[in-house]
Design a protein around this motif. Structure first.
Motif, PDB file in Angstrom:
ATOM      1  N   MET A 226       0.818  -1.201   0.000  1.00 47.07           N
ATOM      2  CA  MET A 226       0.000   0.000   0.000  1.00 47.07           C
ATOM      3  C   MET A 226       0.861   1.264   0.000  1.00 47.07           C
ATOM      4  SD  MET A 226      -3.331  -0.341   2.409  1.00 47.07           S
ATOM      5  CE  MET A 226      -3.238  -1.825   3.363  1.00 47.07           C
ATOM      6  N   LEU A 227       1.864   1.287   0.853  1.00 45.79           N
ATOM      7  CA  LEU A 227       2.690   2.491   0.959  1.00 45.79           C
ATOM      8  C   LEU A 227       3.455   2.761  -0.338  1.00 45.79           C
ATOM      9  CD1 LEU A 227       4.020   2.153   4.603  1.00 45.79           C
ATOM     10  CD2 LEU A 227       2.114   3.516   3.758  1.00 45.79           C
ATOM     11  N   GLN A 228       3.860   1.706  -1.032  1.00 41.52           N
ATOM     12  CA  GLN A 228       4.533   1.875  -2.318  1.00 41.52           C
ATOM     13  C   GLN A 228       3.594   2.541  -3.327  1.00 41.52           C
ATOM     14  OE1 GLN A 228       7.748   1.108  -2.941  1.00 41.52           O
ATOM     15  NE2 GLN A 228       7.570   1.979  -4.969  1.00 41.52           N
TER      16      GLN A 228
ATOM     17  N   ASN B 163      -7.376  12.255  -5.792  1.00 40.36           N
ATOM     18  CA  ASN B 163      -6.553  11.105  -6.178  1.00 40.36           C
ATOM     19  C   ASN B 163      -6.359  10.147  -5.013  1.00 40.36           C
ATOM     20  OD1 ASN B 163      -6.241  12.087  -8.774  1.00 40.36           O
ATOM     21  ND2 ASN B 163      -4.314  13.117  -8.304  1.00 40.36           N
ATOM     22  N   PHE B 164      -6.177  10.701  -3.822  1.00 44.71           N
ATOM     23  CA  PHE B 164      -5.984   9.871  -2.639  1.00 44.71           C
ATOM     24  C   PHE B 164      -7.226   9.026  -2.345  1.00 44.71           C
ATOM     25  CE2 PHE B 164      -6.485   9.406   1.997  1.00 44.71           C
ATOM     26  CZ  PHE B 164      -5.437   8.528   2.227  1.00 44.71           C
TER      27      PHE B 164
ATOM     28  N   GLY C 257      -9.847   3.677  -2.596  1.00 47.94           N
ATOM     29  CA  GLY C 257     -10.962   2.824  -3.015  1.00 47.94           C
ATOM     30  C   GLY C 257     -10.509   1.468  -3.524  1.00 47.94           C
ATOM     31  N   ASN C 258      -9.223   1.338  -3.805  1.00 46.50           N
ATOM     32  CA  ASN C 258      -8.681   0.060  -4.281  1.00 46.50           C
ATOM     33  C   ASN C 258      -8.299  -0.879  -3.153  1.00 46.50           C
ATOM     34  OD1 ASN C 258      -8.744   0.711  -7.102  1.00 46.50           O
ATOM     35  ND2 ASN C 258      -7.026   2.074  -6.719  1.00 46.50           N
TER      36      ASN C 258
ATOM     37  N   LEU D 210      -7.916   7.597   6.987  1.00 43.59           N
ATOM     38  CA  LEU D 210      -7.317   8.273   8.144  1.00 43.59           C
ATOM     39  C   LEU D 210      -5.921   7.735   8.442  1.00 43.59           C
ATOM     40  CD1 LEU D 210     -10.401   8.491  10.535  1.00 43.59           C
ATOM     41  CD2 LEU D 210      -9.197  10.417   9.473  1.00 43.59           C
ATOM     42  N   TYR D 211      -5.739   6.444   8.289  1.00 37.26           N
ATOM     43  CA  TYR D 211      -4.436   5.841   8.575  1.00 37.26           C
ATOM     44  C   TYR D 211      -3.409   6.193   7.498  1.00 37.26           C
ATOM     45  CZ  TYR D 211      -0.781   2.434   9.330  1.00 37.26           C
ATOM     46  OH  TYR D 211       0.445   1.851   9.536  1.00 37.26           O
ATOM     47  N   LEU D 212      -3.805   6.125   6.230  1.00 40.72           N
ATOM     48  CA  LEU D 212      -2.849   6.295   5.138  1.00 40.72           C
ATOM     49  C   LEU D 212      -2.545   7.751   4.784  1.00 40.72           C
ATOM     50  CD1 LEU D 212      -3.990   3.507   2.657  1.00 40.72           C
ATOM     51  CD2 LEU D 212      -2.012   3.493   4.197  1.00 40.72           C
ATOM     52  N   PHE D 213      -3.455   8.666   5.070  1.00 42.84           N
ATOM     53  CA  PHE D 213      -3.286  10.041   4.610  1.00 42.84           C
ATOM     54  C   PHE D 213      -1.947  10.677   4.983  1.00 42.84           C
ATOM     55  CE2 PHE D 213      -4.018  14.665   4.809  1.00 42.84           C
ATOM     56  CZ  PHE D 213      -4.248  14.882   3.460  1.00 42.84           C
TER      57      PHE D 213
END
Length: 120
Positions: free
Chosen positions: A1-3, A25-26, A31-32, A45-48
């Protein structure tokens, strides 16, 4: 995910960067992803914070743990932080003309920006 996040692009809050496009875009990218028992909002919230760099990342790290409890709240606070950063702080201290120029620059991609001529 981070990549994937790093490949999509990171937001620095620099002049000319479009925060609306970054958020769009985020959300599209998130959504994937789906994880059992994790809501799409919690994924966002976690990835932003991983989509941010430089001043915007420092802003994200300045937040207290669990200070942002909803995606809407995070978007509102991030937008305010971006406006403050792009205006060197003190947005509310700007004149109408200065504020309008800043908002026009930030929202250049919005077709419905209305100028009613207030303050001329």
């Amino acid at each position: 995910m981070l990549q994937i996040i790093q490949n999509v692009g990171q937001f620095r809050g620099l002049q000319g960067e479009d925060p609306h496009a970054h958020l769009t875009n985020f959300v599209e990218m998130c959504g994937n992803f789906s994880l059992p028992s994790v809501t799409p909002e919690n994924i966002r919230l976690y990835l932003f914070p991983y989509t941010l760099r430089d001043e915007t990342k420092r802003w994200a790290y300045s937040l207290k743990p669990n200070e942002m409890t909803s995606w809407e709240q995070l978007v509102e606070r991030a937008t305010q932080a971006i406006v403050d950063a792009s205006t060197a702080g003190g947005f509310m201290d700007k004149t109408y003309t200065e504020a309008k120029a800043i908002l026009n620059r930030i929202s250049w991609n919005m077709d419905d920006w209305i100028d009613d001529g207030y303050g001329r």
